[in-house]
Design an enzyme around this catalytic site. Structure first.
Site: not given
Ligand code: 2E7
Ligand code: F3S
Length: 316
Positions: A101, A129, A131, A170, A228
């Site tokens: 992202c 995680h 990220e 994020t 997630s």
């Molecule tokens: C990338 C980033 O795939 P997700 O559930 O990821 P998280 O980080 O919430 O586990 O959601 C979309 C996404 C969110 N943040 C993808 Cl850095």
């Molecule tokens: Fe990016 Fe936020 Fe989605 S970091 S992938 S816009 S949840």
């Protein structure tokens, strides 16, 4: 038999963010351009329905670069990867596409800039995680220290309290992060950081929408996956905002109907990686059992879109 009445508070914004949309499109474009199989390092986004759909089209999901053949393209997931990953792909002369992202890439760039200026970094994030692993992996080992809680701030051992900067994941809880940043600033008054934190617009807006509906809901369901981060935060936000029963559901067949017995109102939202069809499925499941009145509660409008390259470029 008449169905019991139910007010369904539908949160907006919910579901897909711009980064997820872009990442999925990148995989689809790669499949069109190169044909199957295209390899994807880690789930492109944390949603089984999305991953299964792309797998059906020819994507192969792996956890490590080493699992990819040298002669097929590989895509890096939306969560970002340590610097060593593209470096290794280049060394192996692999074709790779980065679906990180852009809001995560921005954090990577910030961390690198602070490092070049001689600052040690502190990252506020969740251990393990992808990220967090990706952002910490932008800098050499030991240059990014992880704190997960206010208590961690008291324990962290830094090189020089006067030469520090911080970044964040994020998808954190906005409210919890305020406290952690305050603790960092109290212990290290000279610490440099973003204006507030690096929590993205989508995370912030989805949490705000949940806060708006939670006090009016006997129960609240978050459509999202157990891995997630942003979806799990929505469950916590709902509970903190006064909803006694808040649960993550992957899809309608996950709903524990017995736990919902007697409710007169329900909240529905979805994490940033959950497709709208799954939310529709959940609403339909409620309609089968209740006389549902849907109330849309929109606390923000989103018009963020990230450009998807028209042609996927391969690093030189
Ligand atoms: C990338 C980033 O795939 P997700 O559930 O990821 P998280 O980080 O919430 O586990 O959601 C979309 C996404 C969110 N943040 C993808 Cl850095
Ligand atoms: Fe990016 Fe936020 Fe989605 S970091 S992938 S816009 S949840």
């Amino acid at each position: 038999m008449t169905k019991p009445p139910l007010t369904l508070h539908l949160a907006a914004p919910r579901g897909f963010c711009a980064g997820v949309d872009r990442a999925i499109k990148i995989v689809e474009m790669a499949l069109e351009k190169w044909g199957a199989p295209v390899y994807v390092r880690h789930e492109i986004v944390h949603n089984k329905f999305v991953v299964d759909g792309l797998r059906d089209k020819g994507a192969v999901f792996v956890e490590e670069l080493e699992e990819c053949p040298l002669d097929r393209p590989v895509i890096f997931s939306a969560h970002g990867v340590p610097k060593a990953v593209p470096d290794e792909a280049a060394r192996r002369e692999m074709v790779y596409v980065d679906a990180t992202c852009p809001l995560v890439s921005k954090v990577h760039i910030e961390a690198a800039r602070h490092h070049e200026n001689g600052l040690q970094m502190i990252m506020i994030g969740h251990a393990g995680h992808p990220e967090t692993i990706g952002t910490m992996g932008q800098l050499p080992e030991g240059e990014v220290l992880l704190v997960e809680t206010v208590a961690d701030v008291a324990q962290v051992e830094v090189r020089d309290p006067g030469r520090l900067a911080f970044v964040t994941q994020t998808t954190l809880s906005v409210d919890d992060t305020v406290d952690i940043v305050a603790a960092l600033k109290a212990r290290f008054p000279q610490i440099i950081g973003p204006h507030k934190e690096d929590i993205c617009y989508a995370t912030t807006n989805r949490q705000e929408a949940v806060k708006a509906i939670a006090p009016d809901c006997d129960a609240l369901l978050v459509v999202g996956a157990p891995n997630s981060s942003n979806s799990k935060r929505l469950v916590e936000v709902a509970r903190k905002a006064g909803c006694a029963y808040a649960q993550l559901v992957q899809r309608a067949d996950n709903i524990d109907w017995r736990a919902l017995d007697g409710i007169r109102s329900v909240g529905v939202t979805a994490g940033a990686s959950a497709p709208e069809v799954l939310i529709d499925e959940v609403i339909d499941a409620f309609r089968e059992r209740y006389d549902v009145e849907v109330r849309l509660v929109e606390t923000a409008q989103e018009n963020v879109e990230f450009k998807v390259p028209r042609v996927l470029r391969v690093p030189a």
